[in-house]
Design a protein around this motif. Structure first.
Motif, short mmCIF file in Angstrom:
data_model
loop_
_atom_site.label_atom_id
_atom_site.label_comp_id
_atom_site.label_asym_id
_atom_site.label_seq_id
_atom_site.Cartn_x
_atom_site.Cartn_y
_atom_site.Cartn_z
N LEU A 16 0.76 -1.25 0.05
CA LEU A 16 -0.05 -0.18 -0.17
C LEU A 16 0.83 1.18 0.15
O LEU A 16 0.22 2.37 0.09
N GLY A 17 2.00 1.26 0.09
CA GLY A 17 3.04 2.29 0.17
C GLY A 17 2.72 3.16 1.45
O GLY A 17 2.83 4.37 1.33
N ILE A 18 2.84 2.47 2.66
CA ILE A 18 2.64 3.03 4.00
C ILE A 18 3.89 2.56 4.81
O ILE A 18 4.36 1.67 4.52
N SER A 19 3.60 3.06 6.06
CA SER A 19 4.83 2.44 6.97
C SER A 19 4.11 1.38 7.58
O SER A 19 2.78 1.12 7.78
N GLU A 20 4.88 0.50 8.31
CA GLU A 20 4.58 -0.72 9.09
C GLU A 20 3.54 -0.14 10.20
O GLU A 20 2.49 -0.74 10.56
N GLY A 21 4.09 0.94 10.98
CA GLY A 21 3.36 1.60 12.04
C GLY A 21 1.74 1.97 11.64
O GLY A 21 0.85 1.84 12.31
N THR A 22 1.77 2.64 10.28
CA THR A 22 0.50 2.92 9.98
C THR A 22 -0.42 1.75 9.64
O THR A 22 -1.68 1.77 9.72
N SER A 23 0.24 0.64 9.11
CA SER A 23 -0.51 -0.55 9.04
C SER A 23 -1.29 -0.91 10.30
O SER A 23 -2.43 -1.47 10.35
N LYS A 24 -0.46 -0.98 11.24
CA LYS A 24 -0.75 -1.51 12.57
C LYS A 24 -1.75 -0.76 13.30
O LYS A 24 -2.97 -1.16 13.63
N SER A 25 -1.65 0.69 12.95
CA SER A 25 -2.63 1.72 13.44
C SER A 25 -3.78 1.33 12.80
O SER A 25 -4.91 1.30 13.42
N GLN A 26 -3.98 1.25 11.45
CA GLN A 26 -5.30 0.93 10.56
C GLN A 26 -5.88 -0.39 11.15
O GLN A 26 -6.90 -0.34 11.31
N LEU A 27 -5.04 -1.34 11.51
CA LEU A 27 -5.74 -2.58 11.92
C LEU A 27 -6.39 -2.42 13.20
O LEU A 27 -7.56 -2.83 13.36
N SER A 28 -5.57 -1.74 14.09
CA SER A 28 -5.97 -1.37 15.41
C SER A 28 -7.31 -0.79 15.55
O SER A 28 -8.23 -1.13 16.20
N LYS A 29 -7.31 0.47 14.56
CA LYS A 29 -8.57 1.17 14.68
C LYS A 29 -9.85 0.33 13.96
O LYS A 29 -11.05 0.66 14.39
N ALA A 30 -9.48 -0.37 13.02
CA ALA A 30 -10.59 -1.16 12.40
C ALA A 30 -11.12 -2.19 13.29
O ALA A 30 -12.48 -2.28 13.36
N ARG A 31 -10.47 -2.68 14.28
CA ARG A 31 -10.91 -3.59 15.13
C ARG A 31 -11.76 -2.92 16.33
O ARG A 31 -12.86 -3.45 16.76
#
Length: 209
Positions: A166-181
């Protein structure tokens, strides 16, 4: 729909049933339209389901699926029988769905790397939810949340892989997952509250999730 004409000798290319994936791959590589049809019919329903998880509208999902199959047939010579054939097709479909998503619906991925803690009950409720119900809840998530959740929780991608895809940072990926949950947890709680006053049929008809 199919990319090549049936060869005059197509009946001799495929063995009698049952036809394996390897049989279909070999016949498709020889230009059998019948083999392409069988391969499409074998995987179309499953791959439409993959595309629908990323795209809100069924029409967009169908467009992505058809585009994905076009790439599958063009790239068959690149399949090396390493790993499952289904998994190879799924990766093509995911990439096609993501491309369609970028054109149809901005991802709106958050730029912060802050990870929000999610109560353990969120994961428990998520695992106990019926697939159809979870799909309905996921469809209403913001595109970025929905995309990362699907890639991580459903497709099994790692955060480094998602970041690269997706062209993002790993931290952003983790943040998006956490917020989705976290958002799923809130909507599950709302669903439980609504279900106590409405029948399941009435509840899903109103779309209050």
């Amino acid at each position: 729909m199919y990319l090549t004409r049936q060869t005059p000798f197509y009946r001799s290319i495929l063995p009698r049933f049952p036809v394996t994936d390897a049989d279909l791959i070999a016949a498709c590589r020889q230009g059998s339209g019948r083999a392409q049809k069988l391969l499409y019919e074998r995987f179309a329903g499953m791959m439409l389901g993959v595309c629908i998880r990323y795209l809100r509208r069924r029409e967009d999902a169908e467009e992505a699926m058809l585009g994905g199959f076009a790439k599958v047939f063009r790239a068959l010579d690149q399949y090396r029988h390493e790993g499952s054939f289904e998994g190879w097709i799924r990766r093509i479909m995911v990439n096609e769905a993501l491309g369609q998503l970028r054109r149809k619906e901005p991802l709106h991925l958050a730029i912060d790397d802050m990870v929000t803690d999610v109560p353990a009950t969120a994961a428990e409720a998520e695992s106990n939810l019926h697939a159809a119900d979870l799909l309905a809840l996921l469809a209403d998530l913001p595109a970025g949340y929905r995309t990362v959740f699907n890639l991580y929780a459903v497709e099994g991608y790692t955060h480094p892989e998602i970041a690269e895809l997706l062209g993002i940072s790993e931290g952003t990926s983790k943040s998006q997952l956490s917020k989705a949950r976290a958002m799923l947890q809130r909507r599950l709680a709302a669903a439980s509250s609504s279900a106590s006053t409405s029948s399941p049929k009435e509840y899903y008809a109103t779309g209050r999730y």
